[in-house]
Every structure is written in C-alpha cells, then in structure tokens.
Write a protein that holds these residues in place. Structure first.
Motif, PDB file in Angstrom:
ATOM      1  N   ILE A 246     -21.259   8.353  61.052  1.00 35.01           N
ATOM      2  CA  ILE A 246     -21.626   8.598  59.662  1.00 35.01           C
ATOM      3  C   ILE A 246     -21.373   7.358  58.818  1.00 35.01           C
ATOM      4  O   ILE A 246     -22.209   6.949  57.994  1.00 35.01           O
ATOM      5  CB  ILE A 246     -20.844   9.811  59.109  1.00 35.01           C
ATOM      6  N   ASP A 247     -20.215   6.694  59.001  1.00 33.74           N
ATOM      7  CA  ASP A 247     -19.903   5.484  58.251  1.00 33.74           C
ATOM      8  C   ASP A 247     -20.906   4.384  58.550  1.00 33.74           C
ATOM      9  O   ASP A 247     -21.349   3.665  57.639  1.00 33.74           O
ATOM     10  CB  ASP A 247     -18.487   5.011  58.585  1.00 33.74           C
ATOM     11  N   THR A 248     -21.278   4.230  59.798  1.00 31.30           N
ATOM     12  CA  THR A 248     -22.247   3.197  60.168  1.00 31.30           C
ATOM     13  C   THR A 248     -23.595   3.469  59.538  1.00 31.30           C
ATOM     14  O   THR A 248     -24.243   2.564  58.993  1.00 31.30           O
ATOM     15  CB  THR A 248     -22.384   3.129  61.701  1.00 31.30           C
ATOM     16  N   ASP A 249     -24.039   4.737  59.593  1.00 36.21           N
ATOM     17  CA  ASP A 249     -25.319   5.088  58.974  1.00 36.21           C
ATOM     18  C   ASP A 249     -25.275   4.874  57.468  1.00 36.21           C
ATOM     19  O   ASP A 249     -26.264   4.443  56.862  1.00 36.21           O
ATOM     20  CB  ASP A 249     -25.665   6.553  59.282  1.00 36.21           C
ATOM     21  N   LEU A 250     -24.131   5.166  56.842  1.00 38.04           N
ATOM     22  CA  LEU A 250     -24.006   4.990  55.400  1.00 38.04           C
ATOM     23  C   LEU A 250     -24.124   3.513  55.013  1.00 38.04           C
ATOM     24  O   LEU A 250     -24.798   3.172  54.029  1.00 38.04           O
ATOM     25  CB  LEU A 250     -22.672   5.561  54.925  1.00 38.04           C
ATOM     26  N   LYS A 251     -23.473   2.644  55.782  1.00 41.10           N
ATOM     27  CA  LYS A 251     -23.577   1.205  55.514  1.00 41.10           C
ATOM     28  C   LYS A 251     -25.018   0.737  55.625  1.00 41.10           C
ATOM     29  O   LYS A 251     -25.507  -0.054  54.810  1.00 41.10           O
ATOM     30  CB  LYS A 251     -22.685   0.428  56.484  1.00 41.10           C
ATOM     31  N   ILE A 252     -25.707   1.217  56.676  1.00 40.16           N
ATOM     32  CA  ILE A 252     -27.102   0.813  56.868  1.00 40.16           C
ATOM     33  C   ILE A 252     -27.969   1.301  55.716  1.00 40.16           C
ATOM     34  O   ILE A 252     -28.817   0.559  55.196  1.00 40.16           O
ATOM     35  CB  ILE A 252     -27.623   1.356  58.215  1.00 40.16           C
ATOM     36  N   ARG A 253     -27.747   2.537  55.274  1.00 38.11           N
ATOM     37  CA  ARG A 253     -28.545   3.083  54.175  1.00 38.11           C
ATOM     38  C   ARG A 253     -28.302   2.314  52.878  1.00 38.11           C
ATOM     39  O   ARG A 253     -29.229   2.062  52.107  1.00 38.11           O
ATOM     40  CB  ARG A 253     -28.207   4.569  53.963  1.00 38.11           C
ATOM     41  N   VAL A 254     -27.069   1.938  52.621  1.00 42.66           N
ATOM     42  CA  VAL A 254     -26.763   1.189  51.394  1.00 42.66           C
ATOM     43  C   VAL A 254     -27.480  -0.156  51.401  1.00 42.66           C
ATOM     44  O   VAL A 254     -28.049  -0.592  50.389  1.00 42.66           O
ATOM     45  CB  VAL A 254     -25.242   0.998  51.243  1.00 42.66           C
ATOM     46  N   LEU A 255     -27.481  -0.823  52.552  1.00 38.26           N
ATOM     47  CA  LEU A 255     -28.161  -2.115  52.637  1.00 38.26           C
ATOM     48  C   LEU A 255     -29.674  -1.970  52.552  1.00 38.26           C
ATOM     49  O   LEU A 255     -30.351  -2.803  51.936  1.00 38.26           O
ATOM     50  CB  LEU A 255     -27.790  -2.803  53.964  1.00 38.26           C
ATOM     51  N   GLU A 256     -30.206  -0.906  53.163  1.00 38.10           N
ATOM     52  CA  GLU A 256     -31.654  -0.698  53.118  1.00 38.10           C
ATOM     53  C   GLU A 256     -32.130  -0.344  51.709  1.00 38.10           C
ATOM     54  O   GLU A 256     -33.191  -0.794  51.269  1.00 38.10           O
ATOM     55  CB  GLU A 256     -32.054   0.416  54.095  1.00 38.10           C
ATOM     56  N   GLN A 257     -31.359   0.451  50.992  1.00 41.53           N
ATOM     57  CA  GLN A 257     -31.741   0.924  49.662  1.00 41.53           C
ATOM     58  C   GLN A 257     -31.040   0.131  48.559  1.00 41.53           C
ATOM     59  O   GLN A 257     -30.819   0.661  47.463  1.00 41.53           O
ATOM     60  CB  GLN A 257     -31.397   2.424  49.528  1.00 41.53           C
ATOM     61  N   GLN A 258     -30.727  -1.107  48.836  1.00 41.58           N
ATOM     62  CA  GLN A 258     -29.980  -1.914  47.870  1.00 41.58           C
ATOM     63  C   GLN A 258     -30.725  -2.074  46.545  1.00 41.58           C
ATOM     64  O   GLN A 258     -30.153  -1.872  45.463  1.00 41.58           O
ATOM     65  CB  GLN A 258     -29.700  -3.299  48.465  1.00 41.58           C
ATOM     66  N   SER A 259     -31.995  -2.408  46.592  1.00 35.85           N
ATOM     67  CA  SER A 259     -32.767  -2.615  45.359  1.00 35.85           C
ATOM     68  C   SER A 259     -32.922  -1.320  44.581  1.00 35.85           C
ATOM     69  O   SER A 259     -32.803  -1.301  43.341  1.00 35.85           O
ATOM     70  CB  SER A 259     -34.143  -3.192  45.696  1.00 35.85           C
ATOM     71  N   ALA A 260     -33.172  -0.213  45.260  1.00 35.44           N
ATOM     72  CA  ALA A 260     -33.323   1.081  44.574  1.00 35.44           C
ATOM     73  C   ALA A 260     -32.014   1.504  43.927  1.00 35.44           C
ATOM     74  O   ALA A 260     -32.000   2.002  42.785  1.00 35.44           O
ATOM     75  CB  ALA A 260     -33.798   2.139  45.568  1.00 35.44           C
ATOM     76  N   LEU A 261     -30.886   1.318  44.630  1.00 36.84           N
ATOM     77  CA  LEU A 261     -29.587   1.662  44.056  1.00 36.84           C
ATOM     78  C   LEU A 261     -29.281   0.813  42.823  1.00 36.84           C
ATOM     79  O   LEU A 261     -28.739   1.317  41.823  1.00 36.84           O
ATOM     80  CB  LEU A 261     -28.489   1.475  45.101  1.00 36.84           C
ATOM     81  N   SER A 262     -29.622  -0.443  42.881  1.00 42.64           N
ATOM     82  CA  SER A 262     -29.364  -1.329  41.735  1.00 42.64           C
ATOM     83  C   SER A 262     -30.149  -0.888  40.508  1.00 42.64           C
ATOM     84  O   SER A 262     -29.627  -0.875  39.379  1.00 42.64           O
ATOM     85  CB  SER A 262     -29.728  -2.777  42.101  1.00 42.64           C
ATOM     86  N   LYS A 263     -31.406  -0.500  40.716  1.00 39.79           N
ATOM     87  CA  LYS A 263     -32.226  -0.058  39.584  1.00 39.79           C
ATOM     88  C   LYS A 263     -31.715   1.246  38.989  1.00 39.79           C
ATOM     89  O   LYS A 263     -31.653   1.413  37.773  1.00 39.79           O
ATOM     90  CB  LYS A 263     -33.675   0.110  40.035  1.00 39.79           C
ATOM     91  N   VAL A 264     -31.323   2.186  39.863  1.00 34.62           N
ATOM     92  CA  VAL A 264     -30.867   3.495  39.369  1.00 34.62           C
ATOM     93  C   VAL A 264     -29.514   3.374  38.668  1.00 34.62           C
ATOM     94  O   VAL A 264     -29.305   3.915  37.569  1.00 34.62           O
ATOM     95  CB  VAL A 264     -30.792   4.504  40.538  1.00 34.62           C
ATOM     96  N   LEU A 265     -28.585   2.661  39.270  1.00 34.64           N
ATOM     97  CA  LEU A 265     -27.233   2.572  38.720  1.00 34.64           C
ATOM     98  C   LEU A 265     -27.178   1.696  37.463  1.00 34.64           C
ATOM     99  O   LEU A 265     -26.356   1.937  36.567  1.00 34.64           O
ATOM    100  CB  LEU A 265     -26.270   2.027  39.766  1.00 34.64           C
TER     101      LEU A 265
END
Length: 296
Positions: free
Chosen positions: A6-25
C-alpha cells in the motif's frame, strides 16, 4: 495486499498525480500546507526508484501455480548486477536503500545456496547459466548420489522380504532321489555357482547405474536452454522419456514454494471459510472447502 505494498502504491500515485495534486491543493488555503515540497518529491522519487523494481520480483516469486524456487538464484543475480546496482544518477538515499536491500537479501539466502543451486540446475530454463563451473560438478555428484539412493530403496525392501520368507521356512524339503550325472548336469552346476560373485555383480550394477545417470546429466546440460517464458514442468513432462531418472529429482525439488505467500494465502482463505457464522465446521469440512476455494 499488505501495508508495504500500500505504501509503495501510494508513493507511485503521488508522483504520477503530482501536477493534479498541486493544482487542487494550491487553490484552497486550508489545505495548501499539504502541497508537497521539492524536498518531499525528491525523497519520494529516491525511494520509488529503489523499491518499485522489487514489487515485480515479489509478485513473480509469490505464485503458487508455477515453479518459483528455481528462479530465486537468477533473480538475486539480476538484482545484484543490474536492477539494484548503483547508478551514477542515483541520489545518496537511493544508493543507501539499494545497498541495504541487497545486503538483507544476500544474507537471507546465504544459508540456502545448496538448495538454490540444485533447483536452478534442474530448471531447463537456467541449468548452469548462473552456476559456477566447480559448483556444477558438485551438483552432478549430488544428483547421482540421490538417484542411487532412490534406486536402491525398493531393492532393500525386496531383499528384506526375501530374508523374512527364508527365515520362516523351518522345515526342509524332502531329499530328492539320487540320479546319475549327465553332461548337462555339469553345465547346470557351473551356472548355479555364478551368483556367488554377488559383490562383483552388485558393484557392476551400481557402476552401470552411475554411468547411466552421468550420461543423462551430460545430455541434459548440453541441451539448449528453453525460453524463460516456458513452463519447466511441461518441458520435463515432454522429455520424461529421455530423462526418466532426473525426472524423479524434478518431482522432489521443483514443487518447493519460493516464498511464504502461498501458506499465508491459505490461512487467509481459511479465515474467510471459518467465519463467525460458520464456526462449528468440522476440520475435514474446512479442509474440503479450502481446497475447493483454492482450486476451483
């Protein structure tokens, strides 16, 4: 799926969705402090670069419907030489993680080298590809010794049975009436005395069996390796006629599981079968239901 996956998948998702997270946050002041900094992203990238290859190897070695034990040594070789080898572009954190992971894996399997070498040797996909030349000769001697032991097991039981039957015959048969000797009787006496050389015949039989097994091993070693995607058990089934003795070792060793994932999965299935509403099941019924759940 356990916590590490789960931790590994979470890290991968954060890196993949980096631009989307930056825009939303960044649009909401209340959660803007959750926006990952460049230091956070660098740490995630370093950790992901070291851990992401391990997930594929873990999934490959955790299967229960294909041979996995013979792939451990080749997998360790790949991890040490290419997958987790230090790269000039790696950060200090990535290099440290790779070094610690390799040290842990190498130490863990250090005491299992004999088993790993032998199972890799019996896998038609690898054979001696990842084994040193001096180790190959040791493996051949081990295979010959084990097959000789297997070969003599039925003969020992038969000889014991014959001895017991002989000891039970207390009464001796009646003496036959003396007959005049003929020329054929001399040849019969000569033939009857031949089994007395039992030691030499046994030695010749053992030597002949050893040579036969050695010939099988040489023929097996010098055959071309099969594709890595092929099932070694199907290969051995097809070549059983050519290697009838080596197949006995394949049946003994290639069924070993490479990881404990299979047993953990069986316990997990048992937990699903024996629930609060079915806690009164008899053990034999539980075994049947678990078997059906794993094989249907």
């Amino acid at each position: 799926m356990d916590g590490e996956e789960i931790d590994t998948d979470l890290k991968i998702r954060v890196l993949e969705q980096q631009s989307a997270l930056s825009k939303v946050l960044s649009t909401d002041r209340k959660v803007r402090h959750l926006l990952p900094s460049w230091q956070d992203l660098e740490v995630l990238e370093s950790v992901n670069k070291a851990l992401s290859p391990l997930q594929d190897f873990t999934d490959a070695l955790s299967g229960e419907r294909y041979v996995g034990i013979s792939c451990v040594k080749p997998a360790l070789h790949l991890l040490n030489t290419s997958v987790l080898a230090e790269d000039e572009a790696d950060t200090d954190l990535t290099k440290s993680l790779k070094s610690k992971i390799l040290s842990y894996l190498n130490n863990k399997y250090e005491g299992m080298q004999d088993l790993l070498n032998f199972t890799t040797f019996l896998d038609a996909r690898f054979r001696t590809q990842y084994i040193a030349e001096e180790v190959t000769q040791t493996l051949k001697e081990r295979a010959i010794s084990e097959l000789i032991e297997i070969h003599h097991q039925p003969s020992v039981a038969q000889s014991t049975a014959v001895t017991e039957n002989d000891s039970m015959d207390v009464e001796s048969p009646p003496a036959a009436k003396a007959k005049k000797k003929t020329l054929a009787s001399f040849f019969k006496e000569t033939t009857c005395t031949a089994p007395r050389a039992s030691l030499s015949s046994t030695f010749d039989s053992m030597a002949q069996f050893r040579e036969t097994v050695a010939a099988e091993l040489d023929a097996y070693i010098y055959m071309p390796c099969v594709d890595h995607g092929e099932d070694p058990l199907k290969w051995w089934k097809f070549h059983k006629v050519s290697f009838p003795r080596l197949c006995k070792l394949v049946q003994k060793y290639l069924g070993i599981q490479a990881t404990s994932s299979v047993s953990e999965s069986a316990f997990s299935t048992s937990g699903d079968v024996v629930s609060n509403h079915r806690s009164s099941l008899k053990p034999e019924k539980v075994d049947m239901l678990v078997f059906w759940a794993k094989n249907l």
